[in-house]
Design an enzyme around this catalytic site. Sequence first.
Site, PDB file in Angstrom:
ATOM      1  N   ASP A 218     -34.929   5.003 -29.483  1.00 48.39           N
ATOM      2  CA  ASP A 218     -35.568   5.836 -30.495  1.00 48.39           C
ATOM      3  C   ASP A 218     -35.239   5.288 -31.872  1.00 48.39           C
ATOM      4  OD1 ASP A 218     -33.065   6.778 -31.390  1.00 48.39           O
ATOM      5  OD2 ASP A 218     -33.165   8.580 -30.174  1.00 48.39           O
ATOM      6  N   GLN A 219     -35.672   5.985 -32.911  1.00 50.11           N
ATOM      7  CA  GLN A 219     -35.534   5.401 -34.249  1.00 50.11           C
ATOM      8  C   GLN A 219     -34.103   5.404 -34.778  1.00 50.11           C
ATOM      9  OE1 GLN A 219     -38.281   7.726 -36.637  1.00 50.11           O
ATOM     10  NE2 GLN A 219     -36.646   8.991 -37.455  1.00 50.11           N
TER      11      GLN A 219
END
Lengths: 151, 151, 151, 151
Positions: free
Chosen positions: C29-30
């Site tokens: 994920d980011q």
Amino acid sequence: MSTDSQSLHTVTQPQVYETKLRVRYAETDQMGVVYHSNFIVWFEVGRVEMMRQLGFTYNEMEQQEGQHLAVADVRCRYKAPARYDELLLIRTHLMNVRDSLVHFGYEILRDEDGTLLAEGESVHLVLDRDFKRTRLSPRYLPAFLKAAGRR
Amino acid sequence: MSTDSQSLHTVTQPQVYETKLRVRYAETDQMGVVYHSNFIVWFEVGRVEMMRQLGFTYNEMEQQEGQHLAVADVRCRYKAPARYDELLLIRTHLMNVRDSLVHFGYEILRDEDGTLLAEGESVHLVLDRDFKRTRLSPRYLPAFLKAAGRR
Amino acid sequence: MSTDSQSLHTVTQPQVYETKLRVRYAETDQMGVVYHSNFIVWFEVGRVEMMRQLGFTYNEMEQQEGQHLAVADVRCRYKAPARYDELLLIRTHLMNVRDSLVHFGYEILRDEDGTLLAEGESVHLVLDRDFKRTRLSPRYLPAFLKAAGRR
Amino acid sequence: MSTDSQSLHTVTQPQVYETKLRVRYAETDQMGVVYHSNFIVWFEVGRVEMMRQLGFTYNEMEQQEGQHLAVADVRCRYKAPARYDELLLIRTHLMNVRDSLVHFGYEILRDEDGTLLAEGESVHLVLDRDFKRTRLSPRYLPAFLKAAGRR
């Protein structure tokens, strides 16, 4: 989707790089088969393992060289369903490589009997750390060209 | 998992924050119901919408303040299956807030008839831009304390 | 979550069953690490590979015997982030087995250096074709008992 | 991919059906943007909400009529990244409908400023309960034809 990878100076065939994976329960849906977007994730597994077999990793390409292969176009044609717990064979090849573009092709087969389940392709733009379009680093370009069947 | 949120100075009840979502086909599995890990993703939707209702977004918390809520512990108890296309009600509350820890609780219900499908909780550590443990910014702490039913 | 698997008549230790997998880009994920719900999917990989090592597959258990292991409770404690392209070691063991309940435990480690990234457990109810609670088929119970360190 | 939806007897335009969704953290990857396969899932959200606006649900189409729309081909062209917590507008239209084939087109836009993030299409075969090719039920065909801009 352009498929002009068979240019005049292509004298050798593109190599095919293979990897296997097993279908997870999480990847199935209530039709009792694999949900279709998972094939797109498996394409990613295919190209990442291709790069590993080419002698480098996509991870170092991103982390060390700051080069990203951003997906610009993806397509998948479904031929037969993939089912839970099946062992799949992912076959990846390079359809085209240019300075700032890499075009992969994929086939996904049931490993047990070689049935073709899906085929597809993805076009990637080479981006730098600032997500600006750039050229493939000379560190990777030769390997990609060789994989594409070009010198 | 500690549930010691009912400390002596708690005089008000924790607020419950609600949001709804509809089950996607991609979230089902071949048992014909939702695959269990998706409830963990829905917990995320619940706490993000709680923060929006508290007056800020988790996005700005990360981007502007550089504060991340990293998951340290998550648990989900499944009571009844969620099915494709059902509208679900996610109810989120704060079980505990401390300087560098936020503890959320969740209930997921079928919206149509209020059936409880699952309940769970997640404990998050507050991390700074370098992913070191830090304290909740004073910009957010009061809202979290209020949501937890404390002044 | 009950952890009373060390009952008096346990004279041998539960076996640990291992499998490996590589982190996919899709699983990050980011924050630059693996999104936490993916560990729950990896637990599934762990228990499925455990069953294969016990001499049967979860697929045949569902398809031939009509027995499902429906998740009733899952928990994961996160110790250190998993990162893209890392090879992970999933270690699965049986914490408890009763007639109609199977309780798995998991550890997920970075394969390269053995760092513990997460540990967790899941409790499953045995369901029949009509999703009614039932007893584990005698075809599988002995293997599960043996894996749990009991005769 | 054939785009021959503009046949001679088309006198009205295909309708566009809209729905919105918010990007989940789980959908981002370590490039800090949405992982590309999630757009394919959002296409599903688009066509399901289109059907609801047409007066029926895909759920009843599967459960009551035993008709499945199995994906045969999907394609997505990415124009600009989608980011965490953005509200997206999914615009779905019918590109073609035949007896046993439905061809959807999609645009995904950032709702705030109307920026086109991606466009794509998917071709579906109509299957019956036994997953054999069949014709669209007369219960649904007129609505699909109308949505496609045909009588």
